[in-house]
Scaffold this motif. Structure first.
Motif, PDB file in Angstrom:
ATOM      1  N   PHE B  29       0.864  -1.187   0.000  1.00 48.66           N
ATOM      2  CA  PHE B  29       0.000   0.000   0.000  1.00 48.66           C
ATOM      3  C   PHE B  29       0.897   1.232   0.000  1.00 48.66           C
ATOM      4  O   PHE B  29       1.917   1.272   0.687  1.00 48.66           O
ATOM      5  CB  PHE B  29      -0.899   0.031   1.240  1.00 48.66           C
ATOM      6  CG  PHE B  29      -2.053  -0.926   1.173  1.00 48.66           C
ATOM      7  CD1 PHE B  29      -3.320  -0.490   0.847  1.00 48.66           C
ATOM      8  CD2 PHE B  29      -1.865  -2.277   1.462  1.00 48.66           C
ATOM      9  CE1 PHE B  29      -4.396  -1.369   0.805  1.00 48.66           C
ATOM     10  CE2 PHE B  29      -2.937  -3.167   1.412  1.00 48.66           C
ATOM     11  CZ  PHE B  29      -4.211  -2.709   1.084  1.00 48.66           C
ATOM     12  N   LEU B 113      -1.647  -9.285   3.296  1.00 47.64           N
ATOM     13  CA  LEU B 113      -2.773  -8.412   2.993  1.00 47.64           C
ATOM     14  C   LEU B 113      -3.645  -8.046   4.200  1.00 47.64           C
ATOM     15  O   LEU B 113      -3.949  -6.856   4.385  1.00 47.64           O
ATOM     16  CB  LEU B 113      -3.599  -9.045   1.858  1.00 47.64           C
ATOM     17  CG  LEU B 113      -4.838  -8.307   1.385  1.00 47.64           C
ATOM     18  CD1 LEU B 113      -4.541  -6.871   1.026  1.00 47.64           C
ATOM     19  CD2 LEU B 113      -5.451  -9.030   0.179  1.00 47.64           C
ATOM     20  N   GLN B 117      -3.925  -4.113   5.568  1.00 48.28           N
ATOM     21  CA  GLN B 117      -5.210  -3.427   5.526  1.00 48.28           C
ATOM     22  C   GLN B 117      -5.592  -2.859   6.898  1.00 48.28           C
ATOM     23  O   GLN B 117      -6.051  -1.724   7.001  1.00 48.28           O
ATOM     24  CB  GLN B 117      -6.282  -4.415   5.054  1.00 48.28           C
ATOM     25  CG  GLN B 117      -7.602  -3.783   4.735  1.00 48.28           C
ATOM     26  CD  GLN B 117      -7.525  -2.887   3.514  1.00 48.28           C
ATOM     27  OE1 GLN B 117      -7.276  -3.341   2.415  1.00 48.28           O
ATOM     28  NE2 GLN B 117      -7.719  -1.595   3.712  1.00 48.28           N
ATOM     29  N   GLU B 120      -4.316   0.617   7.933  1.00 48.93           N
ATOM     30  CA  GLU B 120      -4.604   1.773   7.077  1.00 48.93           C
ATOM     31  C   GLU B 120      -5.070   3.008   7.859  1.00 48.93           C
ATOM     32  O   GLU B 120      -4.535   4.106   7.709  1.00 48.93           O
ATOM     33  CB  GLU B 120      -5.693   1.429   6.045  1.00 48.93           C
ATOM     34  CG  GLU B 120      -6.186   2.678   5.286  1.00 48.93           C
ATOM     35  CD  GLU B 120      -7.289   2.397   4.262  1.00 48.93           C
ATOM     36  OE1 GLU B 120      -8.070   1.447   4.460  1.00 48.93           O
ATOM     37  OE2 GLU B 120      -7.351   3.130   3.265  1.00 48.93           O
ATOM     38  N   ALA B 323      -4.257   9.486   0.597  1.00 49.89           N
ATOM     39  CA  ALA B 323      -4.817   8.193   0.209  1.00 49.89           C
ATOM     40  C   ALA B 323      -3.847   7.084   0.613  1.00 49.89           C
ATOM     41  O   ALA B 323      -2.632   7.311   0.685  1.00 49.89           O
ATOM     42  CB  ALA B 323      -5.053   8.157  -1.292  1.00 49.89           C
ATOM     43  N   MET B 326      -3.714   0.408  -2.449  1.00 51.20           N
ATOM     44  CA  MET B 326      -2.995  -0.813  -2.781  1.00 51.20           C
ATOM     45  C   MET B 326      -2.389  -0.653  -4.164  1.00 51.20           C
ATOM     46  O   MET B 326      -3.083  -0.307  -5.124  1.00 51.20           O
ATOM     47  CB  MET B 326      -3.929  -2.008  -2.744  1.00 51.20           C
ATOM     48  CG  MET B 326      -3.162  -3.311  -2.928  1.00 51.20           C
ATOM     49  SD  MET B 326      -4.091  -4.731  -2.337  1.00 51.20           S
ATOM     50  CE  MET B 326      -5.464  -4.679  -3.440  1.00 51.20           C
ATOM     51  N   TYR B 329      -0.484  -6.618  -5.255  1.00 57.42           N
ATOM     52  CA  TYR B 329      -0.906  -7.725  -4.408  1.00 57.42           C
ATOM     53  C   TYR B 329      -0.377  -9.033  -4.988  1.00 57.42           C
ATOM     54  O   TYR B 329      -0.592  -9.308  -6.165  1.00 57.42           O
ATOM     55  CB  TYR B 329      -2.432  -7.799  -4.270  1.00 57.42           C
ATOM     56  CG  TYR B 329      -2.844  -9.045  -3.516  1.00 57.42           C
ATOM     57  CD1 TYR B 329      -2.386  -9.243  -2.203  1.00 57.42           C
ATOM     58  CD2 TYR B 329      -3.603 -10.053  -4.104  1.00 57.42           C
ATOM     59  CE1 TYR B 329      -2.704 -10.397  -1.519  1.00 57.42           C
ATOM     60  CE2 TYR B 329      -3.928 -11.205  -3.414  1.00 57.42           C
ATOM     61  CZ  TYR B 329      -3.469 -11.366  -2.109  1.00 57.42           C
ATOM     62  OH  TYR B 329      -3.765 -12.519  -1.422  1.00 57.42           O
ATOM     63  N   VAL B 334      -1.562  -3.359  -9.047  1.00 61.43           N
ATOM     64  CA  VAL B 334      -2.998  -3.057  -9.134  1.00 61.43           C
ATOM     65  C   VAL B 334      -3.221  -1.547  -9.047  1.00 61.43           C
ATOM     66  O   VAL B 334      -2.321  -0.798  -8.663  1.00 61.43           O
ATOM     67  CB  VAL B 334      -3.819  -3.750  -8.011  1.00 61.43           C
ATOM     68  CG1 VAL B 334      -3.732  -5.260  -8.139  1.00 61.43           C
ATOM     69  CG2 VAL B 334      -3.349  -3.295  -6.638  1.00 61.43           C
ATOM     70  N   MET B 335      -4.411  -1.095  -9.413  1.00 59.27           N
ATOM     71  CA  MET B 335      -4.758   0.322  -9.336  1.00 59.27           C
ATOM     72  C   MET B 335      -6.273   0.496  -9.337  1.00 59.27           C
ATOM     73  O   MET B 335      -7.013  -0.388  -9.729  1.00 59.27           O
ATOM     74  CB  MET B 335      -4.156   1.080 -10.519  1.00 59.27           C
ATOM     75  CG  MET B 335      -4.688   0.658 -11.879  1.00 59.27           C
ATOM     76  SD  MET B 335      -3.691   1.294 -13.262  1.00 59.27           S
ATOM     77  CE  MET B 335      -4.292   2.970 -13.349  1.00 59.27           C
TER      78      MET B 335
END
Lengths: 447, 447
Positions: B29, B113, B117, B120, B323, B326, B329, B334-335
């Motif tokens: 992230f 993961l 998370q 965050e 922000a 992620m 992964y 990824v986006m």
């Protein structure tokens, strides 16, 4: 940490001078907001309960003396007169959830001068911050017009303490839940929240992400975030998952970006044509009372509003023009005269008539039969007068108070705050103290 | 309180879904600010050290499971898979005091993961809040043009935690002291502060108040607040006390209201004609970088600026558009694609040339010889790579960095932030991931 260290150095240097001079007679300090921020038609008094907890725990111990000595650059032994000092005074205040206006005391402290001074910093901090956030949150509830409002602020408040305060203050003014796990656990608030965009991105498809979520949470009503890639497509995916799993009325979709009104209309249409007329639409993403108000006026088919950052930091008014002013010392009313910041002397009371028509008076004045006094004793001899009330009391008070506000004060854009008057006795005392200062204090030094 | 509860409920519901699906591969992230607020030419990275303390202490214990179960409305036993989870990942970050711009990662977390998370919410909270306040404070130092700046914010920050952060962040960017006793004691900062208007009012005359203060504080340089009744008169009183007690060069007067430039000119004249040319003038009262800048440009004879409320809450930008996205992964970049909030995929590095001309690149890219990478490893396997650095390191870093900023970014009014570029490799990866999402994820659902 010791409560006694939550203070500014000047409180300490003043307290030492007072003790050195033997000036330990009772002083009364009044905490109020001089002017409401633009775009506020009223304030919601908040922060009193944590303030009373603070005062109850205020006691200067040996570790504090070391910290004070260090801050002052003086030997600890010179601080010994402060050792063991606790808050043993009286507090009168308007209870949390009360609607208040400019110049109305939120709280008055009467205590021996040194300790009444030492508690200034943190009392101002608690009541200013919490009243600002409660007031902003209250406007969100008004804007939502009966639709549930949720607190999502924790990620951008000024620390965790502020995040927990935002959750509690939201609840005080009628929010339906908070995303903040610690606040929910500590305060017994409903916790809410489901998934982020990153969750969707971690899967190879949006629909598989939704299915995985449903598998992991068989017992909860589910909310599916539908705007990670393409909102219409996401809504259709969510509709398929909801139908195939029979989730029905317990479920919702969440929109978090873009033109929320337009997306909500399209999403509602997609859900309805799938026969999911009872699936709710939750909106989030940069919302505050202005945007909620606009969405509601536009008739956006949004069922639940989640407000976050802008509300939790009270973005358009992140502080209040609050003051903690000495209004009496040793039986003598006092006031500050310079520039525009004149303050009214003496211990006060606020008398409220129907419709929040208020008069600020002196404490000892009698109320007419159709008005009610807003300030009440909350602490005597450093002890709470009653146990800490449950949050529901403040919630009920706010709900009752806000319903009495005239529409122009409740307005989201361009609200007009009410302006409390001053009683004749208070006006007379103000003139009298002003004259005394002019003759006794200013005149000799003008020589 | 357990660090693990400092989170939003959706982090928990997502973590549970990930565990349920066996999705515990490493995720990265990236935490960054999308756009700078108006009137910011740069940001000062801050909050990393408390963030690393938080990650070091993050561990889910039995009490947390109960709190989580309560928030989720599920039996504690269903939360058991989370028990004992700690942060065992990698963190790369720009160190505190680094000047940064839009889209530059302040920090990248790589961890299994579910735990990446769960952290965050509080990472966003710490870095957003502290970077906002450090950036505002830095502008005050620039505005003051070498004159000392002091932190007086504690009374109106959003809680004590935010007050202590304001004191630390002010020091980080070059403030000379803080009024906050707890922060001074805890962080070893110089504490400053002397007297309030109420102190003067407690005495029968201003001059007797000054004398009493001097008697109680024989060992300290003294500052006399002169604007309680009449600023010229107060300055003359202070001058008499300073002369009669021989306080001389150690002393100062403080102006806290009204037209500070005009009052400072008059006060300087009064002091100088009393032969007190070395007595300093301190200004306070609603100051921020805009007002300090104006006073300095007007040539106001003010020697020390005390900034408070507006700076401690970063009043014109109380939050950042930050922000935590992620970007990878399980080895796959990824986006998020929807609306305007597209984010660039993959682990990143920032390459800085002289003058803060920056390129955001992929982590594995090699730097040219004349550029330096800003992100560095700060945590591996959940352990800090080095001990927590002293604040002086960040102070020196900021001082060096800010001197390299072009004048238009340093400007107080209408600053122009620099815009980092993206490397060719990063641009290529972004297009590639965008195409993959369009073909793999969006297309099937458009059916």
């Amino acid at each position: 940490m010791s409560e006694a260290r939550k203070t500014d150095l000047y409180e300490l240097t003043m307290a030492m001078a007072y003790i050195h001079e033997g000036m330990t007679a009772p002083a009364t300090f009044s905490l109020f907001v001089r002017d409401l921020p633009p775009e506020r038609g009223f304030l919601v008094a908040a922060g009193l309960e944590p303030a009373l907890d603070y005062l109850s725990d205020f006691r200067i111990g040996p570790g504090d003396l070391d910290a004070f000595a260090n801050a002052l650059g003086r030997p600890t032994r010179e601080l010994v007169p402060l050792l063991g000092m606790s808050f043993d005074g009286e507090v009168r205040a308007v209870p949390e959830g009360t609607v208040v206006f400019a110049n109305e005391p939120l709280l008055e402290v009467t205590a021996p001068l040194p300790v009444a001074q030492l508690v200034e910093t943190y009392l101002l901090n608690l009541l200013s911050h919490q009243t600002a956030v409660a007031s902003k949150s209250a406007r969100c509830v008004l804007a939502a017009g009966g639709r549930p409002v949720m607190d999502f602020a924790m990620r951008r408040t000024h620390g965790l303490e502020a995040g927990n305060a935002a959750a509690r203050l939201g609840s005080l003014v009628g929010f339906s839940g908070t995303s903040n796990v610690d606040a929910a656990a500590t305060l017994g608030l409903p916790a809410i929240g489901t998934m982020a965009h990153s969750y969707i991105e971690a899967f190879h498809s949006e629909e598989s992400a939704f299915h995985a979520f449903a598998r992991a949470h068989p017992e909860r009503p589910l909310t599916f975030l539908v705007d990670t890639y393409d909102t219409d497509g996401g809504t259709r995916s969510a509709a398929r998952v909801i139908k195939s799993r029979g989730l029905g009325a317990d479920s919702a979709i969440r929109l978090d970006s873009g033109d929320l009104a337009d997306q909500a209309v399209r999403a509602r249409r997609i859900l309805d044509s799938a026969g999911l007329t009872d699936v709710l639409i939750v909106a989030s993403g940069g919302l505050d009372e202005y945007r909620v108000d606009r969405l509601v006026r536009e008739g956006a088919p949004i069922d639940v509003y989640a407000v976050g950052t802008r509300v939790g930091v009270s973005a358009d008014a992140p502080y209040l023009d609050s003051a903690y002013k000495m209004v009496a010392y040793d039986g003598r009313p006092v006031m500050k005269l310079s520039s525009a910041k004149t303050t009214a002397p003496g211990q006060k009371q606020i008398f409220r008539s129907h419709g929040c028509s208020d008069v600020i008076a002196l404490r000892q004045e009698r109320a007419a039969s159709d008005v009610r006094p807003l300030m009440r004793p909350v602490m005597r001899n450093g002890q709470r007068v009653t146990d800490a009330p449950p949050l529901s009391e403040a919630q009920e008070r706010f709900a009752a108070e806000v319903s009495q506000l005239p529409p122009e004060a409740r307005r989201i854009t361009g609200p007009l705050p009410l302006r409390p008057g001053f009683s004749d006795q208070l006006k007379a005392l103000t003139s009298q103290v002003r004259r005394r200062i002019a003759s006794e204090i200013l005149a000799p030094e003008r020589v």
